[in-house]
Design a protein around this motif. Structure first.
Motif, mmCIF file in Angstrom:
data_model
loop_
_atom_site.group_PDB
_atom_site.id
_atom_site.type_symbol
_atom_site.label_atom_id
_atom_site.label_comp_id
_atom_site.label_asym_id
_atom_site.label_seq_id
_atom_site.Cartn_x
_atom_site.Cartn_y
_atom_site.Cartn_z
ATOM 1 N N PHE A 267 -2.459 -7.571 -0.769
ATOM 2 C CA PHE A 267 -1.615 -8.715 -0.431
ATOM 3 C C PHE A 267 -2.493 -9.668 0.371
ATOM 4 O O PHE A 267 -2.807 -9.410 1.526
ATOM 5 C CB PHE A 267 -0.431 -8.266 0.426
ATOM 6 C CG PHE A 267 0.489 -7.323 -0.291
ATOM 7 C CD1 PHE A 267 1.563 -7.803 -1.019
ATOM 8 C CD2 PHE A 267 0.269 -5.962 -0.242
ATOM 9 C CE1 PHE A 267 2.411 -6.931 -1.682
ATOM 10 C CE2 PHE A 267 1.114 -5.084 -0.912
ATOM 11 C CZ PHE A 267 2.180 -5.569 -1.626
ATOM 12 N N ASN B 106 -1.834 -12.456 1.552
ATOM 13 C CA ASN B 106 -1.143 -13.175 2.623
ATOM 14 C C ASN B 106 -0.988 -12.306 3.865
ATOM 15 O O ASN B 106 -0.444 -12.751 4.857
ATOM 16 C CB ASN B 106 0.240 -13.644 2.139
ATOM 17 C CG ASN B 106 1.083 -12.496 1.612
ATOM 18 O OD1 ASN B 106 0.562 -11.542 1.066
ATOM 19 N ND2 ASN B 106 2.377 -12.596 1.778
ATOM 20 N N PHE B 107 -1.446 -11.058 3.784
ATOM 21 C CA PHE B 107 -1.319 -10.137 4.900
ATOM 22 C C PHE B 107 -2.691 -9.801 5.475
ATOM 23 O O PHE B 107 -3.690 -9.799 4.750
ATOM 24 C CB PHE B 107 -0.689 -8.818 4.446
ATOM 25 C CG PHE B 107 0.797 -8.873 4.177
ATOM 26 C CD1 PHE B 107 1.591 -9.888 4.691
ATOM 27 C CD2 PHE B 107 1.403 -7.881 3.421
ATOM 28 C CE1 PHE B 107 2.952 -9.917 4.442
ATOM 29 C CE2 PHE B 107 2.762 -7.903 3.160
ATOM 30 C CZ PHE B 107 3.538 -8.923 3.665
ATOM 31 N N PHE C 3 7.450 1.763 5.084
ATOM 32 C CA PHE C 3 8.098 1.100 6.220
ATOM 33 C C PHE C 3 8.807 2.123 7.108
ATOM 34 O O PHE C 3 8.962 1.930 8.302
ATOM 35 C CB PHE C 3 9.129 0.075 5.730
ATOM 36 C CG PHE C 3 8.515 -1.126 5.068
ATOM 37 C CD1 PHE C 3 7.381 -1.713 5.600
ATOM 38 C CD2 PHE C 3 9.079 -1.675 3.927
ATOM 39 C CE1 PHE C 3 6.817 -2.831 5.001
ATOM 40 C CE2 PHE C 3 8.520 -2.788 3.322
ATOM 41 C CZ PHE C 3 7.392 -3.358 3.855
ATOM 42 N N LEU D 37 11.787 -3.092 12.271
ATOM 43 C CA LEU D 37 10.363 -2.767 12.262
ATOM 44 C C LEU D 37 9.837 -2.741 13.695
ATOM 45 O O LEU D 37 10.076 -3.663 14.467
ATOM 46 C CB LEU D 37 9.581 -3.813 11.458
ATOM 47 C CG LEU D 37 9.988 -4.024 9.999
ATOM 48 C CD1 LEU D 37 9.072 -5.055 9.354
ATOM 49 C CD2 LEU D 37 9.948 -2.727 9.219
ATOM 50 N N ARG E 44 9.927 -8.406 5.737
ATOM 51 C CA ARG E 44 8.552 -8.032 5.397
ATOM 52 C C ARG E 44 8.395 -7.880 3.887
ATOM 53 O O ARG E 44 7.390 -8.285 3.297
ATOM 54 C CB ARG E 44 8.180 -6.744 6.119
ATOM 55 C CG ARG E 44 6.784 -6.236 5.840
ATOM 56 C CD ARG E 44 5.695 -7.104 6.436
ATOM 57 N NE ARG E 44 5.636 -7.055 7.880
ATOM 58 C CZ ARG E 44 5.013 -6.105 8.573
ATOM 59 N NH1 ARG E 44 4.393 -5.135 7.949
ATOM 60 N NH2 ARG E 44 5.005 -6.133 9.885
ATOM 61 N N SER E 45 9.422 -7.303 3.245
ATOM 62 C CA SER E 45 9.345 -7.092 1.800
ATOM 63 C C SER E 45 9.321 -8.415 1.055
ATOM 64 O O SER E 45 8.658 -8.541 0.022
ATOM 65 C CB SER E 45 10.530 -6.253 1.322
ATOM 66 O OG SER E 45 10.602 -5.049 2.038
ATOM 67 N N TYR F 262 8.010 -11.227 2.180
ATOM 68 C CA TYR F 262 6.624 -11.692 2.281
ATOM 69 C C TYR F 262 5.737 -10.967 1.267
ATOM 70 O O TYR F 262 4.860 -11.551 0.646
ATOM 71 C CB TYR F 262 6.073 -11.435 3.693
ATOM 72 C CG TYR F 262 6.417 -12.510 4.706
ATOM 73 C CD1 TYR F 262 5.723 -13.711 4.718
ATOM 74 C CD2 TYR F 262 7.426 -12.318 5.640
ATOM 75 C CE1 TYR F 262 6.025 -14.698 5.649
ATOM 76 C CE2 TYR F 262 7.737 -13.292 6.574
ATOM 77 C CZ TYR F 262 7.037 -14.482 6.573
ATOM 78 O OH TYR F 262 7.330 -15.460 7.473
ATOM 79 N N ALA F 263 5.992 -9.660 1.106
ATOM 80 C CA ALA F 263 5.147 -8.857 0.213
ATOM 81 C C ALA F 263 5.302 -9.284 -1.243
ATOM 82 O O ALA F 263 4.304 -9.491 -1.941
ATOM 83 C CB ALA F 263 5.465 -7.369 0.366
ATOM 84 N N GLY G 281 6.260 -12.106 -2.399
ATOM 85 C CA GLY G 281 5.715 -13.451 -2.578
ATOM 86 C C GLY G 281 4.194 -13.436 -2.575
ATOM 87 O O GLY G 281 3.551 -14.221 -3.255
ATOM 88 N N GLY G 282 3.623 -12.515 -1.813
ATOM 89 C CA GLY G 282 2.159 -12.434 -1.729
ATOM 90 C C GLY G 282 1.548 -11.851 -2.983
ATOM 91 O O GLY G 282 0.540 -12.338 -3.487
ATOM 92 N N GLY H 263 4.508 -16.055 -0.263
ATOM 93 C CA GLY H 263 3.991 -15.100 0.722
ATOM 94 C C GLY H 263 3.649 -15.667 2.085
ATOM 95 O O GLY H 263 3.383 -14.919 3.004
#
Lengths: 490, 324
Positions: free
Chosen positions: A335, A337-338, A349, A358, B184-185, B187-188, B190-191, B258
């Motif tokens: 990813f 973007n991460f 998770f 989280l 978070r998911s 974002y994931a 989309g990334g 993302g």
């Protein structure tokens, strides 16, 4: 190139590099990621200008001020990302930017004839009217080379041309490269696969930290010596450690997916590395996909620790402790973007969720453990993964599954496109995981790697597991023979 | 100090302050209490809708339909209250459900039938407004309910109510995107949708949910719109989707997916509305205003696309590091 130096802010990418490529020669350019190979290529193709030194062509100094000038000087580069238009035909791609024109209109006949002539010169069997997007990666690469030949290139730069190719396709590419050489052109060949370099090239220049670390002429292209020059003293190239295998962790019996995969049975014990050999497209990846719940089981069974399981999705497989590290790290793994942290935690998770929310502090400390254990750069905590090296990226993808506490790891081409140093890092990691009692299914097209790193090897051909034997008793010829036997059966 | 300099909020905030400064210098009345309060009311509808746009964009999609959804939902709302005699609180709940339903249509077509969201939501942009015109013979419904206006024009401790809605909604949205699995998911997916699928995430369901959330945001926008004018009309909300998307993009959301930040979207919305307000105060005609807003959208998206080339300077300013 004579004493070419290129500086970037804070780093000397090329430090007085001398490189001589002769006509009718295949010259290997080797080095780890970051050793300055890309800078050499970019200087020769006019992307970068040297800060010092000279580039000479046929003895006369030239200034390659832009990619256009490079092309005019006959320099053609074939990168891993092709410069082809997928929706156009082979002939159109070969003539892209200089379509033959007659009376103000495109001369389709001349274009087709010329394309056919170029392809014939390479003795490749590709239809000039085929749409490029419909061709295999290997064929596209040959079209890319044909395009350079049609443009009358005299220096061909091939950057990692075999990274995505199967054994037969590599042989075909090597034949074409030798054809280019026979035509009197020069070839600069960049590869991470040392076996093929030793087989193909006439001489080698090894870069390390921007300097020429070693040079080898015709007679002495020796793989171990090259590795030594590239990474310094690393000891063994394949540091295999045999772990003591425990009970059976993963067992598949008579597995079929209704298509490619037919009646595949094997078992992997704890602490064991089970290699899956065979050519690209033989069905190795398909087997992994079934076990990971991506493709349906039409018949046969999957048993995890002796219990029969139904895996209808990756989520099911992950819950059963299975991990899949896909072949294509960039497209299917990371990813961008991460940062490293979120990349590692994404498959589990549950490990850092408290009261439905989280817990970012827990996430950080849990991933920090993995960062230090796998010797991932500490920068991975904050930086986006796209800014990290290929070796770090690969470790992060594997770390994701350690974070998810997977104990059966399916690794598909885990060392593809990473440099020798990072490869050795990945091998050590595989050893460690096996020593911890994890079960590993290793898929690799690099025969040396597969034989050296596996405990047992299953040879896949045409979607069937044709033979399983200890890695120590498997030879490269076994793998190649099984592959070609599959071909003739087709 | 370093943390503040690194904050992703910095760049959009600077952009807004710049816009506000220019407006304050060029117009004598910009800083009047009346105008500032007016600004808060003006921004509320765009800002609420933009929450949905941002969530969809982070999830890798785009939603071009909220302007039309708002027209349709104000009509539904007005008819329910005025002609069907449904009590206001019940009608509000029903409108929110209706908005979720419209979002579900977009989400179903995009996630499960695999039609690109650009297409499904352009189709919805056309279709929703078409449906809006089918009610009440295509005529607006005026003077819906005297209590309705309070929702928009009411005040609490001297501050307009919409300000409270915004703070509440943005807090929830920011928290959800940062501290929940769902956020978070999103974002994931989309990334990298393929990697998300291989990591065990239910990509389709998540994508569907982003559009559902956008539908709810549009419904909240419709309630504010109806309250503001005490009416429902099939002509409301024209071009609102562009302002909402622009708000998200000015706030640093990337149309590639993302990346994006809910708080920044609020600042982005404020920037857009401040520009409009400043142009109004300077008596710039609507036609020219539309051109200027168009140019701002192009520049904002351009900065997103050129990040790599612009490198150093803007790279340090833009929130492209870790947008959360």
């Amino acid at each position: 190139m004579r004493a070419v130096t290129k500086r970037f802010p804070g780093v000397v990418a090329n430090d007085a590099v001398d490189l001589v490529v002769k006509c009718g020669e295949i010259h290997g350019l080797l080095g780890e990621n970051g050793s300055g190979k890309s800078t050499v290529i970019k200087t020769l193709t006019g992307v970068h200008q040297p800060d010092a030194g000279q580039i000479l062509r046929d003895g006369t100094p030239v200034s390659i001020s832009s990619p256009v000038v490079a092309r005019e000087l006959g320099v053609a580069a074939v990168f891993q990302e092709f410069s082809l238009v997928p929706s156009l035909s082979v002939a159109e791609n070969i003539h892209l930017g200089r379509l033959p024109v007659k009376a103000g209109r495109v001369d389709w006949q001349a274009m087709r004839d010329n394309a056919r002539a170029v392809l014939a010169r390479l003795r490749v069997d590709i239809d000039p009217d085929a749409i490029v997007g419909s061709l295999s990666v290997a064929s596209q690469q040959l079209v890319e080379i044909a395009k350079a030949i049609a443009a009358n290139a005299s220096l061909f730069i091939l950057d990692e041309p075999t990274a995505a190719l199967g054994q037969d396709e590599i042989a075909e590419l090597h034949r074409v490269v030798r054809e280019i050489k026979a035509n009197g052109a020069a070839v600069l060949y960049i590869s991470h696969r040392l076996d093929e370099v030793a087989e193909l090239v006439d001489c080698v220049t090894v870069l390390k930290d921007g300097k020429v670390a070693a040079r080898a002429g015709e007679t002495e292209v020796n793989v171990e010596a090259i590795v030594g020059a590239m990474v310094g003293n690393v000891g063994d190239h394949y540091p295999k450690v045999v772990a003591t295998p425990g009970e059976t962790a993963l067992e598949v019996t008579k597995l079929s997916n209704g298509g490619k995969v037919v009646d595949v049975s094997f078992a992997v014990r704890r602490g064991e590395v089970f290699g899956l050999g065979g050519v690209l497209g033989s069905g190795r990846t398909d087997i992994a996909r079934i076990i990971f719940g991506l493709d349906p089981v039409v018949s046969g069974e999957i048993l995890i620790h002796g219990k029969k399981v139904r895996l209808n999705s990756p989520a099911d497989a992950i819950a059963a402790g299975i991990a899949y590290v896909p072949e294509n790290r960039k497209f299917d793994g990371l990813f961008f973007n991460f940062a490293g942290i979120e990349n590692m935690s994404v498959a589990a998770f549950g490990r850092f969720t408290r009261n439905g929310l989280l817990d970012l502090t827990a996430e950080r400390s849990l991933t920090r453990e993995l960062i230090s254990r796998l010797a991932i750069t500490p920068a991975a905590e904050e930086r986006l993964v796209g800014l990290l090296s290929g070796g770090n990226q690969q470790k992060i993808v594997i770390a994701r599954w350690l974070f998810a506490r997977a104990d059966i790891l399916l690794l598909d081409e885990p060392t593809q496109g990473i440099d020798i140093g990072a490869k050795i890092g990945a091998y050590n990691l595989i050893n460690e995981l096996a020593a911890e009692g994890k079960s590993i299914v290793l898929i690799s097209s690099d025969h040396d790697e597969l034989i050296a790193m596996s405990d047992r090897i299953g040879i896949v051909s045409n979607g069937r597991l044709v033979e399983t034997k200890p890695a120590a008793m498997t030879s490269k010829t076994d793998l190649v023979r099984a592959a070609t036997a599959g071909e003739t059966r087709q | 100090m370093k943390a503040i300099l690194k904050s992703p909020v910095l760049a959009p905030l600077a952009a807004w302050l710049l816009v506000a400064l220019v407006t304050a210098i060029t117009t004598p009345h910009f800083l009047d209490a009346g105008n500032l309060s007016n600004l808060a009311l003006q921004v509320s509808i765009v800002a609420v809708v933009a929450i949905g746009s941002t969530v969809v964009i982070i999830g890798g999609g785009i939603d071009l339909s909220p302007g039309s959804a708002i027209a349709l939902l104000t009509m539904v709302f007005a008819i329910m209250v005025k002609f069907a005699g449904i009590p206001l609180p019940v009608a509000i709940v029903l409108v929110i459900l209706a908005g979720a339903g419209l979002g579900a249509i977009n989400g179903f077509l995009t996630a499960y039938l695999r039609i690109p969201s650009f297409i499904t939501t352009v189709a919805a942009l056309s279709a929703f407004r078409g449906v809006a015109f089918m009610f009440n013979n295509g005529s607006p419904v005026f003077s819906v309910d005297p209590n309705l206006e309070t929702i928009f024009y009411g005040t609490l401790f001297g501050l307009p109510l919409p300000l409270y809605y915004l703070v509440a909604l943005y807090t929830v949205a920011w928290f959800a995107m940062r501290y929940t699995r769902l956020g978070r998911s999103i974002y994931a997916i989309g990334g990298n949708a393929a990697a998300a699928m291989l990591s065990g995430l239910k990509v389709k369901r998540l994508q569907f949910l982003t559009f559902l959330i956008a539908g709810v945001a549009a419904a909240l926008g419709a309630i504010l719109m109806a309250a503001r004018l005490n009416s429902g009309s099939p002509n409301y909300g024209v071009g609102l989707e562009l302002s909402a998307i622009a708000a998200a993009v000015i706030g640093g959301a990337s149309l590639v997916g993302g990346r994006g930040n809910i708080v920044n979207t609020a600042i982005g919305a404020l920037t857009i509305v401040t520009v409009q307000n400043g142009l109004n105060l300077n008596a710039v005609p609507t036609s020219a205003q539309n051109v200027i807003i168009g140019a701002i959208i192009v520049i904002a998206v351009g900065i997103d696309m050129w990040r790599v080339e612009l490198g150093g300077v803007i790279g340090a300013l833009m929130p492209n590091r870790k947008n959360k």
